[in-house]
Scaffold this motif. Structure first.
Motif, PDB file in Angstrom:
ATOM      1  N   GLU A 118      -1.928  35.635  16.980  1.00  0.00           N
ATOM      2  CA  GLU A 118      -2.722  34.768  18.049  1.00  0.00           C
ATOM      3  C   GLU A 118      -2.026  34.921  19.281  1.00  0.00           C
ATOM      4  OE1 GLU A 118      -4.398  34.342  13.911  1.00  0.00           O
ATOM      5  OE2 GLU A 118      -2.090  33.771  14.866  1.00  0.00           O
ATOM      6  N   GLN A 119      -0.902  34.428  19.317  1.00  0.00           N
ATOM      7  CA  GLN A 119      -0.347  34.484  20.677  1.00  0.00           C
ATOM      8  C   GLN A 119      -0.149  35.498  21.364  1.00  0.00           C
ATOM      9  OE1 GLN A 119       3.619  32.750  18.805  1.00  0.00           O
ATOM     10  NE2 GLN A 119       3.354  30.923  20.151  1.00  0.00           N
ATOM     11  N   SER A 126      -5.293  36.882  28.467  1.00  0.00           N
ATOM     12  CA  SER A 126      -4.770  35.962  29.514  1.00  0.00           C
ATOM     13  C   SER A 126      -5.908  34.664  29.608  1.00  0.00           C
ATOM     14  CB  SER A 126      -5.045  36.569  30.995  1.00  0.00           C
ATOM     15  OG  SER A 126      -4.048  37.693  31.083  1.00  0.00           O
ATOM     16  N   ASN A 127      -6.028  34.198  28.332  1.00  0.00           N
ATOM     17  CA  ASN A 127      -6.936  32.840  28.076  1.00  0.00           C
ATOM     18  C   ASN A 127      -6.133  31.497  28.218  1.00  0.00           C
ATOM     19  OD1 ASN A 127      -5.779  32.324  25.620  1.00  0.00           O
ATOM     20  ND2 ASN A 127      -6.912  33.728  24.558  1.00  0.00           N
ATOM     21  N   GLU A 128      -6.835  30.456  27.950  1.00  0.00           N
ATOM     22  CA  GLU A 128      -6.264  29.177  28.392  1.00  0.00           C
ATOM     23  C   GLU A 128      -5.012  28.863  27.283  1.00  0.00           C
ATOM     24  OE1 GLU A 128      -9.218  26.317  27.612  1.00  0.00           O
ATOM     25  OE2 GLU A 128      -9.476  26.996  25.234  1.00  0.00           O
ATOM     26  N   LYS A 129      -4.943  29.596  26.116  1.00  0.00           N
ATOM     27  CA  LYS A 129      -3.864  29.435  25.199  1.00  0.00           C
ATOM     28  C   LYS A 129      -2.673  30.321  25.531  1.00  0.00           C
ATOM     29  CE  LYS A 129      -6.684  27.550  21.540  1.00  0.00           C
ATOM     30  NZ  LYS A 129      -6.984  27.897  19.998  1.00  0.00           N
ATOM     31  N   ASP A 130      -2.600  31.031  26.569  1.00  0.00           N
ATOM     32  CA  ASP A 130      -1.655  31.957  26.858  1.00  0.00           C
ATOM     33  C   ASP A 130      -0.629  30.953  27.424  1.00  0.00           C
ATOM     34  OD1 ASP A 130       0.098  33.954  27.891  1.00  0.00           O
ATOM     35  OD2 ASP A 130      -1.238  34.172  29.648  1.00  0.00           O
ATOM     36  N   LEU A 131       0.539  31.420  26.781  1.00  0.00           N
ATOM     37  CA  LEU A 131       1.940  30.694  27.282  1.00  0.00           C
ATOM     38  C   LEU A 131       2.048  30.963  28.541  1.00  0.00           C
ATOM     39  CD1 LEU A 131       4.187  31.238  24.092  1.00  0.00           C
ATOM     40  CD2 LEU A 131       2.605  29.141  24.530  1.00  0.00           C
ATOM     41  N   ALA A 338      -8.222  38.445  15.192  1.00  0.00           N
ATOM     42  CA  ALA A 338      -7.694  37.849  16.417  1.00  0.00           C
ATOM     43  C   ALA A 338      -8.022  38.181  17.877  1.00  0.00           C
ATOM     44  CB  ALA A 338      -6.158  37.877  16.429  1.00  0.00           C
ATOM     45  N   VAL A 339      -8.620  39.566  17.876  1.00  0.00           N
ATOM     46  CA  VAL A 339      -9.088  39.994  19.238  1.00  0.00           C
ATOM     47  C   VAL A 339     -10.314  39.262  19.303  1.00  0.00           C
ATOM     48  CG1 VAL A 339     -10.127  41.965  20.235  1.00  0.00           C
ATOM     49  CG2 VAL A 339      -7.809  42.244  19.336  1.00  0.00           C
ATOM     50  N   LYS A 340     -11.351  39.188  18.427  1.00  0.00           N
ATOM     51  CA  LYS A 340     -12.650  38.463  18.558  1.00  0.00           C
ATOM     52  C   LYS A 340     -12.543  37.043  18.873  1.00  0.00           C
ATOM     53  CE  LYS A 340     -14.850  41.931  15.337  1.00  0.00           C
ATOM     54  NZ  LYS A 340     -15.556  41.946  14.006  1.00  0.00           N
ATOM     55  N   VAL A 341     -11.444  36.437  18.480  1.00  0.00           N
ATOM     56  CA  VAL A 341     -11.292  35.253  18.921  1.00  0.00           C
ATOM     57  C   VAL A 341     -10.751  34.989  20.258  1.00  0.00           C
ATOM     58  CG1 VAL A 341     -10.207  32.975  18.409  1.00  0.00           C
ATOM     59  CG2 VAL A 341     -11.181  34.246  16.330  1.00  0.00           C
ATOM     60  N   ALA A 342      -9.748  35.785  20.842  1.00  0.00           N
ATOM     61  CA  ALA A 342      -8.865  35.447  21.997  1.00  0.00           C
ATOM     62  C   ALA A 342      -9.779  35.936  23.073  1.00  0.00           C
ATOM     63  CB  ALA A 342      -7.671  36.192  21.764  1.00  0.00           C
ATOM     64  N   GLU A 343     -10.546  36.911  22.957  1.00  0.00           N
ATOM     65  CA  GLU A 343     -11.254  37.256  23.973  1.00  0.00           C
ATOM     66  C   GLU A 343     -12.512  36.538  24.442  1.00  0.00           C
ATOM     67  OE1 GLU A 343     -13.259  41.316  23.376  1.00  0.00           O
ATOM     68  OE2 GLU A 343     -14.091  40.641  21.500  1.00  0.00           O
TER      69      GLU A 343
END
Length: 391
Positions: A118-119, A126-131, A338-343
């Motif tokens: 996920e990280q 580059s989403n809101e959870k990106d460190l 994980a791709v489908k969630v993160a995008e």
């Protein structure tokens, strides 16, 4: 340096630029069996399986995310294909508190440290959870928790930084080293020479790890330097140096274990040159068919580092083909999910544009942020709106 050299001559005698020949450490043969006189590194079944698991994940990640880039889902990607042994084998020899400074093709080292699927996705999308809060290109990872310095695009800047960080580790009395990755192309930068000389003079516990993969983007090694690779340069700076088969997981592990012991116990740098090959393109923006042949690539595929290590595991009775198929399939499903969630996650709040540099955001940056918001509000069809989101 003494004013009176230990050895004198009284006529001009030149030392050839090729006088120093550094051998290549090899432990595993292509069929996964060790050479008869090879000394194996410190490795048990648990460590070996973690190394292989990391290698398989990295290869699946590269396969999936390069495809995602081609589909327009992410903007950029760089693979580690063909260089997994150089990266994972060296990372496996480190302690958790050792700092890693990467160039840009060493995400396998971050995975070995525990970076989650996920990280990885959050950074690339580059989403809101990106460190990194969306401030970096894809694959420019960083993790304070895992002691992995954020990747910078400018080539070679991490080399003198590694010397400085390692010097700080020594001054603080930490039982730790800094490992700095770079390619042989980066060794043509001035930062390489400044960094190595600094580490040698100040006795910094740094491991400089050169991935010599044959090309600086499209420039082959024979057009980059006339000497015998990068390793002799370490000797020139007074640095303990070793050259290793970068497609041999056990050789890389052994070399880096020894390098770390020297760096920690003797407080001095070590240079490792890993001879490998970039099986993929330099990046998703590159077409290697313009500068190398398919025959050359096919030759190097016979030295696949992941396959070689897998054969060794099977020879040890620690792995089977059935387990192998299951692992690849599991990671393919995991990465795709994980791709489908993160995008689908939104990008970072716009307020994060002005945070993290100052303890308190100065007035001029607050004004610039407000002006930016006003501009975006005038063109809602062009800019996504997040006026209600807090940083």
């Amino acid at each position: 340096m003494s004013l009176e050299p230990q050895h004198q001559v009284h006529k001009a005698v030149m030392t050839s630029g090729h006088a120093l020949k550094i051998p290549v450490l090899k432990i595993l043969q292509s069929d996964g069996t060790p050479y008869a006189d090879a000394t194996l590194p410190d490795i048990d079944q648990q460590l070996a399986l973690k190394i292989y698991d990391t290698s398989v994940f990295t290869r699946v990640l590269d396969e999936r995310m390069l495809a995602a880039q081609r589909q327009g889902r992410i903007s950029f990607y760089m693979t580690c294909i063909g260089e997994e042994a150089a990266v994972v084998g060296s990372a496996a020899a480190l302690g958790d508190k050792d700092m890693i400074m990467a160039q840009y093709r060493e995400h396998a080292a971050l995975r070995y440290r525990g970076f989650s699927t996920e990280q990885f996705m959050n950074q690339m999308f580059s989403n809101e959870k990106d460190l990194g809060k969306g401030r970096q290109m894809p694959i420019h990872y960083g993790s304070n928790e895992l002691n992995y310095m954020t990747v910078s695009s400018p080539l070679g800047t991490q080399i003198p930084q590694a010397s400085g960080y390692a010097y700080g580790q020594k001054r603080a009395g930490h039982d730790a080293v800094t490992l700095c990755y770079f390619g042989e192309g980066a060794a043509s930068e001035g930062d390489f020479h400044a960094g190595l000389n600094m580490a040698a003079v100040l006795n910094c516990p740094a491991i400089f790890f050169c991935r010599n993969n044959g090309y600086a983007i499209s420039t082959p090694t024979e057009e980059q330097f006339a000497g015998d690779g990068i390793a002799p340069r370490g000797v020139g700076y007074g640095i303990d140096t070793i050259r290793v088969d970068g497609n041999d997981m056990l050789a890389v592990l052994a070399a880096t274990q020894q390098a770390r012991a020297i760096a920690v116990k003797e407080n001095k740098p070590v240079l490792i040159e890993a001879m490998s090959y970039r099986l993929g393109a330099h990046s998703s923006s590159d077409d290697p068919s313009g500068y190398r042949s398919r025959e050359e690539e096919a030759k190097w595929r016979e030295h696949d580092p992941v396959l070689r290590f897998k054969l060794w595991l099977m020879n040890q009775g620690w792995w089977t083909e059935e387990q192998d198929s299951e692992l690849y399939e599991r990671y393919r499903k995991e990465v795709l999910a994980a791709v489908k969630v993160a995008e689908k996650l939104p990008g970072p709040a716009y307020d994060t544009l002005v945070t993290d540099v100052y303890d308190r955001v100065p007035q001029h940056l607050q004004q610039q942020l407000q002006q930016t918001r006003e501009h975006m509000a005038r063109y809602p069809d062009v800019y996504p709106q997040d006026t209600d989101k807090e940083a």
